[in-house]
Design an enzyme around this catalytic site. Structure first.
Site, PDB file in Angstrom:
ATOM      1  N   GLY A   1       0.807  -1.208   0.000  1.00 52.16           N
ATOM      2  CA  GLY A   1       0.000   0.000   0.000  1.00 52.16           C
ATOM      3  C   GLY A   1       0.840   1.258   0.000  1.00 52.16           C
TER       4      GLY A   1
ATOM      5  N   GLN B   1      -4.829  -8.155  -6.980  1.00 53.79           N
ATOM      6  CA  GLN B   1      -4.612  -7.949  -5.552  1.00 53.79           C
ATOM      7  C   GLN B   1      -3.438  -7.008  -5.355  1.00 53.79           C
ATOM      8  OE1 GLN B   1      -4.558 -11.813  -3.632  1.00 53.79           O
ATOM      9  NE2 GLN B   1      -4.447 -10.802  -1.623  1.00 53.79           N
ATOM     10  N   LEU B   2      -3.640  -5.939  -4.634  1.00 50.53           N
ATOM     11  CA  LEU B   2      -2.648  -4.872  -4.521  1.00 50.53           C
ATOM     12  C   LEU B   2      -1.306  -5.371  -3.981  1.00 50.53           C
ATOM     13  CD1 LEU B   2      -2.128  -1.798  -4.738  1.00 50.53           C
ATOM     14  CD2 LEU B   2      -2.812  -1.627  -2.349  1.00 50.53           C
ATOM     15  N   ASP B   3      -0.252  -5.122  -4.724  1.00 45.02           N
ATOM     16  CA  ASP B   3       1.119  -5.441  -4.289  1.00 45.02           C
ATOM     17  C   ASP B   3       1.292  -6.919  -3.971  1.00 45.02           C
ATOM     18  OD1 ASP B   3       1.798  -2.778  -4.570  1.00 45.02           O
ATOM     19  OD2 ASP B   3       1.266  -2.292  -2.515  1.00 45.02           O
ATOM     20  N   ALA B   4       0.499  -7.753  -4.617  1.00 41.95           N
ATOM     21  CA  ALA B   4       0.566  -9.182  -4.305  1.00 41.95           C
ATOM     22  C   ALA B   4       0.888 -10.044  -5.521  1.00 41.95           C
ATOM     23  CB  ALA B   4      -0.749  -9.634  -3.679  1.00 41.95           C
TER      24      ALA B   4
END
Lengths: 283, 283, 283, 283
Positions: free
Chosen positions: C201, C226-229
């Site tokens: 994030g 999926q954020l930063d995943a």
């Protein structure tokens, strides 16, 4: 009265280590109404040498009494200097490789490194357009058809025009003579593409490949008369393996070189580096 | 008279940052005839907090006046301590993994780390012979068939027998309860096999493998009530790639774990670590 | 006849691991008169998955029979592709930070990275002059006063104009929606300024400071819903200590970020990266 | 019949690089009913040299036909060997420093390194108790009062008693003569406490301190007649700064030394290292 502005300055002191130095010096700062923002001290017990870097905030018309107090308090042979925190000016010397120069141009232009690049001097023209694009003068100073003395005089004339604080050799691939170096004592910083003292001289990546090393790196150092033997400011290393060709080492190494050079410059520009014989103290 | 021996001691101070602190403190040292060997100061400007670690040499019957002077000079709420440089005592808790324990046993026995291992407490017997071989008591303290409270009481009783300065969890694979931790505030150091805050809890190498990270590492930290969330003392990292199985990560990681733990201990044992909220200052 | 030129191409294969695969594939190359310059194989025994990257030299009018042979030899569900070694085209998305973009511009312009930057799209204008200076189109695509859908449509329209091979988020500070991402599967590469999975994030340096970590780093990864995943391609780490402010972490971290991003791109552009679930194989 | 057990073996091949080698070799494995678990190939295009390490599983009474097939298929001058995966035996030579020896003793005893330490030979007695504690013979072989020839004969006699696969110099601080080395070609591994080729010979930490380097490290290498100039197997580096005394460098460096040595040994013991001139290929 509000006309006297608070300023931030850096006090650097080198002297013989004696008892009570920190008290005396910080008390002088305090008596002269300078507030200490940061204070770093290192004592080299091998040489009984005391190094101090202090960030002061205050009104600097007190400067004369401050210097008198320091003179009275410090041992004979002490050296001190009070540096303002204005942007420093540098001249960069280059040949044909872009990576170190490009990094410094961008960092200077976009506030990532607090420095003015007064001019770039190149013995090749390859990088001139890049330099112009940043609004920085590019001075072509060929070595072809010139004696070493003549070319170095040309370079020195260009440098002297700008009165830079430091001269940065950003992959400038020619050895400078003692006569040239003598003009700019402790002001010339070089990046060498090896972990000195390994692989001095030319073609260090080729030397590293031939020796079969598993770690390569880069070294930022002050330039002295002895080739690649001046005081080291900063080094960094990366792992390589048998699959790295010389070209692979170069590609990986270029990133290390530019990082090491710009970090070394950051330390110098913020007045953190002391030269102590052939070593550096970085406070 | 020569009967009073020069001693080396470490003064640690934490207090609110105010003008003139360094002068005052170093002057007090000086007035009490303590010579300053090394002096490290850090000011956290975010919290206006001043940290100082000073190595003093002198005759310490002057201690009372020294403390009075410090009390008078330091702001309200200051904390200071004067530590001698005698060998510290630690208790090590282990489960079945040898690498961290083995490294500490050897370093302690051969003078590579200036510490006495009073005893090793294990909830498995695998490492007992190794410990005995170094002439160190091994206390088997099983968790099987016992409530958590009962086992922790057993451990605490063993610990209290030795009155150690610190308790080192050298891959002790059980979570300690807040009740246990409350007995030893700021005295329990753990090594966790990940770069915290990534991969807390159990099986961090498996978690790292599943996430496909290219960097793994280890973290030495103070243990607090919140699992793997205490102040970090030391971390180190290494590169891995797709070819690393979980077992390969473990083999490579074990060397990192033991290095990080012993380096963190070195800093603690030489009185260099300050806890500041959930951060550490290592001077 | 000399009219058919020898070419270098990269064969990438992913398939279920079965006995004799290397023999079959290399024999097919050989029978089709392709010489193997380099051959890298990785078998993930956990998933029985076979990965192969082979550099071939030959005359590629044999391509059809080559593909027929591969089809006949490889297990059902195999995936393979034959990539030429021409310069790839990328579009770079930026916000206001210069370091990653600047590094890629210089590397592309001076042959340090074999890639064409078709255009740079920014939601701020700060970097436009820099981009123009390299003769690259800068497309200003503000998010202000627009719905997320409308802005992303603008960006997609610009991207589609150039048909790039990859889209590089060089510190583009807005989260892209699944609808946008769906258009460019496995083609969007992001640089995140932490060692994922730590500090996902926004404001990871502030998070790292608050947590008091002693190691920071950067992560290049494919962007997924999926954020930063998404799958991690490359990471690198550096040591920091208590004296690093958030700004100091940023300055040090920026160099890491740009290095990690350009090294990840190098691996992608030379067809070395396989996505395997949420992991990458880099051959 | 179930009496023939599946075994895992490692095939290492070095030969002149020619077209179709991988196909031929893997096909021979396949025809002889050996399944390939892992296969690593490196081609050094500078020397047209082909290196292959293959992990095979199968029933090895097929060995003769396998070797005949390889002989027929490989170019003249090829070298190959089929290694079983049984624990290797090493002899360790030491002087007075504990860190490398201690690490190997623990790793061997607790299954962290798959090796038997047949004996430890020391020219000092300091480490004898440690060695005995692990149930390993310690052979004291003083150099005092002996000619170099006589002492080396003593050592060789002890070594020959055990017929070890490798001889590990774990901080053995005496130079071995060419006569001694000649007896154990490519079998003697040394750990040197610098990043070779920097700081060869004695007291490298003192040399590093005097030169003021900011990176130190360690090198594991094969021992050859030329001091500290043999093929490098593994290196690692750490950062130091001006505050490091020689003793601080040693403390930090010892951890690097032992890690580098044990990682190099791991590569050798798993048959991953090829010597190629003065370089190593580690597959």
């Amino acid at each position: 009265m509000q006309d006297i502005i608070q300023q931030r300055k850096i006090l650097k002191i080198v002297c013989h280590d004696t008892a009570g130095l920190i008290t005396k010096i910080t008390d002088i700062c305090y008596q002269n109404k300078f507030n200490i923002l940061q204070n770093n001290v290192f004592v080299d017990h091998n040489t009984a040498c005391f190094f101090m870097r202090t960030e002061l905030v205050g009104r600097f018309y007190y400067k004369d009494s401050f210097f008198q107090d320091l003179n009275a308090a410090l041992p004979d042979g002490s050296q001190y200097a009070l540096h303002d925190t204005e942007r420093r000016k540098i001249i960069i010397l280059v040949s044909q490789e872009v990576h170190c120069l490009g990094d410094l141009l961008i960092k200077s232009a976009y506030g990532e490194l607090d420095v003015d690049i007064s001019a770039v001097i190149g013995n090749h023209k390859r990088l001139s357009q890049l330099v112009y694009g940043f609004g920085v003068p590019f001075i072509f100073s060929t070595h072809e058809g010139l004696t070493r003395l003549a070319q170095e005089n040309n370079i020195a004339n260009s440098i002297n025009l700008y009165q830079p604080d430091y001269i940065v050799l950003a992959k400038y691939m020619r050895v400078l003579t003692p006569d040239f170096l003598r003009r700019y004592p402790n002001k010339i910083i070089n990046i060498h593409h090896s972990l000195l003292p390994a692989f001095t001289g030319s073609r260090p990546y080729q030397q590293a490949y031939a020796r079969g090393v598993k770690i390569i790196g880069a070294t930022a150092h002050y330039v002295t008369n002895q080739l690649d033997a001046g005081p080291i400011i900063m080094q960094d290393a990366i792992s390589v393996d048998h699959s790295y060709s010389v070209e692979d080492m170069m590609r990986a190494g270029h990133d290390v070189e530019k990082n090491v050079l710009s970090r070394a410059l950051y330390k110098i520009l913020t007045h953190r580096v002391f030269i102590h014989g052939n070593r550096t103290i970085v406070l």
